[in-house]
Design an enzyme around this catalytic site. Structure first.
Site, PDB file in Angstrom:
ATOM      1  N   HIS A 155       0.914  -0.919  -0.006  1.00 19.20           N
ATOM      2  CA  HIS A 155       0.145  -0.045   0.144  1.00 19.20           C
ATOM      3  C   HIS A 155       0.994   1.000  -0.116  1.00 19.20           C
ATOM      4  O   HIS A 155       1.714   1.297  -0.639  1.00 19.20           O
ATOM      5  CB  HIS A 155      -0.862  -0.106   1.176  1.00 19.20           C
ATOM      6  CG  HIS A 155      -2.033   0.804   1.295  1.00 19.20           C
ATOM      7  ND1 HIS A 155      -2.434   1.567   0.179  1.00 19.20           N
ATOM      8  CD2 HIS A 155      -2.911   1.110   2.243  1.00 19.20           C
ATOM      9  CE1 HIS A 155      -3.615   2.170   0.357  1.00 19.20           C
ATOM     10  NE2 HIS A 155      -3.820   2.243   1.891  1.00 19.20           N
ATOM     11  N   HIS A 205      -2.268  -2.203  -9.766  1.00 21.45           N
ATOM     12  CA  HIS A 205      -3.210  -1.828  -8.929  1.00 21.45           C
ATOM     13  C   HIS A 205      -4.558  -2.641  -8.889  1.00 21.45           C
ATOM     14  O   HIS A 205      -4.801  -3.202  -9.860  1.00 21.45           O
ATOM     15  CB  HIS A 205      -3.574  -0.284  -9.176  1.00 21.45           C
ATOM     16  CG  HIS A 205      -4.269   0.431  -8.075  1.00 21.45           C
ATOM     17  ND1 HIS A 205      -5.669   0.424  -7.869  1.00 21.45           N
ATOM     18  CD2 HIS A 205      -3.584   1.277  -7.486  1.00 21.45           C
ATOM     19  CE1 HIS A 205      -5.791   1.142  -7.030  1.00 21.45           C
ATOM     20  NE2 HIS A 205      -4.645   1.761  -6.478  1.00 21.45           N
ATOM     21  N   ASP A 247       2.795   5.484  -6.669  1.00 21.32           N
ATOM     22  CA  ASP A 247       4.158   5.497  -5.975  1.00 21.32           C
ATOM     23  C   ASP A 247       5.192   5.175  -6.623  1.00 21.32           C
ATOM     24  O   ASP A 247       6.270   5.272  -6.321  1.00 21.32           O
ATOM     25  CB  ASP A 247       3.979   4.217  -4.856  1.00 21.32           C
ATOM     26  CG  ASP A 247       3.114   4.501  -3.753  1.00 21.32           C
ATOM     27  OD1 ASP A 247       2.986   5.521  -3.125  1.00 21.32           O
ATOM     28  OD2 ASP A 247       2.278   3.500  -3.348  1.00 21.32           O
TER      29      ASP A 247
HETATM   30  N1  CMC Z   1       5.206  -6.771 -10.096  1.00 21.73           N
HETATM   31  C1  CMC Z   1       5.264  -7.953 -10.727  1.00 21.73           C
HETATM   32  N2  CMC Z   1       3.791  -8.821 -10.782  1.00 21.73           N
HETATM   33  C2  CMC Z   1       2.993  -8.075 -10.284  1.00 21.73           C
HETATM   34  C3  CMC Z   1       2.986  -6.867  -9.901  1.00 21.73           C
HETATM   35  C4  CMC Z   1       4.051  -6.111  -9.885  1.00 21.73           C
HETATM   36  N3  CMC Z   1       4.172  -4.916  -9.054  1.00 21.73           N
HETATM   37  N4  CMC Z   1       1.672  -6.579  -9.473  1.00 21.73           N
HETATM   38  C5  CMC Z   1       0.882  -7.414  -9.770  1.00 21.73           C
HETATM   39  N5  CMC Z   1       1.632  -8.433 -10.342  1.00 21.73           N
HETATM   40  C6  CMC Z   1       1.063  -9.611 -10.930  1.00 21.73           C
HETATM   41  C7  CMC Z   1       0.886 -10.718  -9.848  1.00 21.73           C
HETATM   42  O1  CMC Z   1       1.925 -11.773  -9.528  1.00 21.73           O
HETATM   43  C8  CMC Z   1      -0.392 -11.712 -10.611  1.00 21.73           C
HETATM   44  O2  CMC Z   1       0.352 -12.344 -11.437  1.00 21.73           O
HETATM   45  P1  CMC Z   1      -0.211 -14.126 -11.927  1.00 21.73           P
HETATM   46  O3  CMC Z   1      -1.688 -13.654 -12.139  1.00 21.73           O
HETATM   47  O4  CMC Z   1       0.601 -14.718 -12.556  1.00 21.73           O
HETATM   48  O5  CMC Z   1      -0.251 -14.765 -10.476  1.00 21.73           O
HETATM   49  C9  CMC Z   1      -1.081 -10.437 -11.310  1.00 21.73           C
HETATM   50  O6  CMC Z   1      -0.173  -9.528 -11.697  1.00 21.73           O
HETATM   51  C10 CMC Z   1      -2.201 -10.154 -10.636  1.00 21.73           C
HETATM   52  O7  CMC Z   1      -1.749  -9.326  -9.513  1.00 21.73           O
HETATM   53  P2  CMC Z   1      -2.375  -9.619  -7.954  1.00 21.73           P
HETATM   54  O8  CMC Z   1      -1.414  -9.737  -6.957  1.00 21.73           O
HETATM   55  O9  CMC Z   1      -3.546 -10.696  -8.116  1.00 21.73           O
HETATM   56  O10 CMC Z   1      -3.300  -8.098  -7.865  1.00 21.73           O
HETATM   57  P3  CMC Z   1      -3.714  -7.411  -6.782  1.00 21.73           P
HETATM   58  O11 CMC Z   1      -4.950  -6.533  -7.037  1.00 21.73           O
HETATM   59  O12 CMC Z   1      -4.221  -8.403  -5.484  1.00 21.73           O
HETATM   60  O13 CMC Z   1      -2.560  -6.595  -6.043  1.00 21.73           O
HETATM   61  C11 CMC Z   1      -1.156  -4.708  -5.843  1.00 21.73           C
HETATM   62  C12 CMC Z   1      -2.488  -5.072  -6.134  1.00 21.73           C
HETATM   63  C13 CMC Z   1      -1.076  -3.171  -5.803  1.00 21.73           C
HETATM   64  C14 CMC Z   1      -1.139  -5.170  -4.263  1.00 21.73           C
HETATM   65  C15 CMC Z   1       0.090  -5.119  -6.709  1.00 21.73           C
HETATM   66  O14 CMC Z   1      -0.070  -4.814  -7.969  1.00 21.73           O
HETATM   67  C16 CMC Z   1       1.312  -4.921  -6.074  1.00 21.73           C
HETATM   68  O15 CMC Z   1       1.796  -5.754  -5.306  1.00 21.73           O
HETATM   69  N6  CMC Z   1       1.866  -4.214  -6.550  1.00 21.73           N
HETATM   70  C17 CMC Z   1       3.503  -3.689  -6.080  1.00 21.73           C
HETATM   71  C18 CMC Z   1       3.160  -2.601  -4.740  1.00 21.73           C
HETATM   72  C19 CMC Z   1       2.622  -1.450  -4.989  1.00 21.73           C
HETATM   73  O16 CMC Z   1       3.345  -0.694  -5.898  1.00 21.73           O
HETATM   74  N7  CMC Z   1       1.721  -0.886  -4.212  1.00 21.73           N
HETATM   75  C20 CMC Z   1       1.259   0.521  -4.476  1.00 21.73           C
HETATM   76  C21 CMC Z   1      -0.340   0.484  -4.840  1.00 21.73           C
HETATM   77  S1  CMC Z   1      -0.853   2.073  -5.263  1.00 21.73           S
HETATM   78  C22 CMC Z   1      -0.841   3.043  -4.113  1.00 21.73           C
HETATM   79  C23 CMC Z   1      -2.066   2.743  -2.993  1.00 21.73           C
HETATM   80  O17 CMC Z   1      -2.848   3.233  -3.276  1.00 21.73           O
HETATM   81  O18 CMC Z   1      -1.612   1.992  -1.983  1.00 21.73           O
END
Ligand code: CMC
Length: 427
Positions: free
Chosen positions: A268, A307, A363
């Site tokens: 986050h 996201h 971010d």
């Molecule tokens: N790098 C590499 N792979 C990723 C990333 C990333 N940053 N984000 C998602 N994926 C992949 C993930 O591994 C999954 O792949 P697969 O389908 O093969 O298993 C697919 O994309 C879908 O991701 P998810 O984890 O199911 O998506 P989510 O909606 O649960 O997670 C998230 C959203 C923001 C937590 C995630 O994208 C992440 O961890 N990003 C990096 C951390 C980050 O930048 N966070 C800040 C968010 S914006 C500020 C705020 O409002 O908090």
């Protein structure tokens, strides 16, 4: 025309049920009538991480994740960032409309005149270890504020709530700046009343021996825009925490400490700190292909990408990129920007990121700007928490005023041991 509805047939009993569809949702409680027999509890939904559950109706922030749209109270964030100050946007988010001249004057006066914290808060913060993480200090200090305002637990009283809202918005920059000064071993600087919200924050952060600190207008303005972009983001992890904790009718300081704790996590608001660490580790644009290969092999994430809601470019990231150029005019170019730009270019052409709709989020570039302004990485989540205070409080207030809301209490599917007796023990 008949009311929109969903017909469900329970194949266990052969019975059919018509569920009303309202705003593209069915009410989970309407499923409860679907029972195998009279003893049955009734059907529930199973939705880990609330991926497809609207937990509230809200009139604050609108996001269209596919189109990359973000609006506060109907106004596009681009227009607000271009034309308004953070305090105007804070008012808009909290009260539903932009303030007129008189309202803005009164609002600015109120926020400016609540920036001081009790001297004991200062003493409390001095007790932290010299290298305590600023976000840990921030969370604890916000929680501690509840002990200074015991009347704040009267959350049913609108006037009382407003007093705490003003106090929190006014005091978070002071607390944030104190965390920074503590880490640096510098004496704490008291707020002043003749500067803007962000100007005063820069003053409390960076004033050294100068008799009067004058914030650089470009940096002050850039910070104001960054604060606008971070002010609210509907039902994210920390807003959900604020609502869930607040639903127990605890005071807003305690609820907000919980929300800030949720923000602290690297998935986050802690992501901006992780982005900088990642860019520093990559160190040189020529190392990017290897880094990307590692991400695709599951060795880590590309922080600042992806996201839950945006499946398109995060509109905040687009504005931040522009702000970065303005800041670098003053501070000089941050060398990590070249790595970030190249990383973004390569990722956006890569099948892995394209197929998963992973784009830069807010971010990805914010930390580079904060670093150029002279802030250490550990301060970045705190920089997110200051403006998000407005969003948390607006979400909290909306939750309290919503007659449909009750104490948040999800259900579970129990998968543990069925009832068993303790083994017999000797004696
Ligand atoms: N790098 C590499 N792979 C990723 C990333 C990333 N940053 N984000 C998602 N994926 C992949 C993930 O591994 C999954 O792949 P697969 O389908 O093969 O298993 C697919 O994309 C879908 O991701 P998810 O984890 O199911 O998506 P989510 O909606 O649960 O997670 C998230 C959203 C923001 C937590 C995630 O994208 C992440 O961890 N990003 C990096 C951390 C980050 O930048 N966070 C800040 C968010 S914006 C500020 C705020 O409002 O908090």
């Amino acid at each position: 025309m008949s009311e929109p509805s969903l017909t469900i047939t329970d194949n266990r009993t052969g019975k059919s049920y018509a569920l009303a569809i309202e705003d593209g949702t069915v009410r989970a409680m309407d499923l409860r009538q679907i029972k195998r027999d009279a003893e049955d509890f009734g059907l529930m939904t199973y939705d880990p991480a609330l991926m497809n559950t609207a937990a509230t109706k809200s009139a604050i922030t609108f996001i269209d994740g596919d189109k990359g749209i973000l609006e506060y109270r109907g106004y596009p964030v681009e227009q607000l960032a271009d034309k308004c100050t953070f305090l105007e946007v804070a008012y808009l988010i909290l009260f539903g409309d932009l303030p007129n001249e008189q309202q803005l004057r009164a609002w600015t006066y109120d926020i400016t005149h609540h920036t001081f914290v009790h001297e004991n808060i200062k003493t409390l913060m001095q007790a932290f270890r010299y290298n305590a993480h600023p976000m840990g200090m921030f969370i604890s200090t916000v929680a501690a504020l509840s002990t200074f305002y015991p009347d704040a637990n009267n959350v049913g009283d609108a006037e009382n709530r407003l007093a705490q809202i003003k106090r929190l918005i006014a005091k978070v920059p002071t607390i944030a700046a104190y965390t920074y000064r503590h880490n640096r071993g510098l004496r704490y600087i008291y707020p002043v009343n003749d500067l803007s919200y962000t100007g005063n924050f820069l003053h409390m952060m960076f004033k050294m021996t100068d008799a009067k600190y004058t914030p650089n207008p470009t940096l002050e303005h850039a910070l104001d825009i960054l604060f606008i972009l971070h002010a609210d983001h509907e039902q994210n992890c920390s807003a959900n925490a604020m609502r869930a904790i607040g639903s127990s009718c605890v005071d807003p300081y305690s609820a907000m400490a919980g929300a800030a704790a949720a923000l602290y996590g690297p998935l986050h608001g802690g992501a901006n700190e992780e982005v900088l660490k990642m860019l520093s580790r990559i160190d040189n644009p020529r190392n990017i292909p290897d880094f990307i290969k590692g991400v695709k092999n599951g060795e880590g994430k590309l922080m600042g990408f992806g996201h839950r809601v945006y499946k398109n470019y995060d509109p905040r990231a687009r504005i931040i990129k522009r702000v970065a150029d303005e800041v670098f005019e003053v501070t000089g170019r941050n060398r990590l920007l070249d790595i970030a730009l190249e990383l973004e270019r390569i990722a956006l052409e890569d099948e892995y990121f394209i197929s998963r709709k992973l784009y830069p989020n807010v971010d990805f570039y914010s930390g580079i700007i904060y670093q150029a302004m002279g802030l250490p990485e550990a301060m970045f989540p705190v920089m997110f928490a200051i403006p998000r205070t407005v969003g948390w409080l607006a979400q909290w207030q909306e939750m309290i005023n919503d007659p449909e809301q009750k104490i948040a209490r999800p259900r579970q599917i129990y998968i543990g041991q069925s009832r068993r007796d303790l083994p017999k023990r000797k004696g």
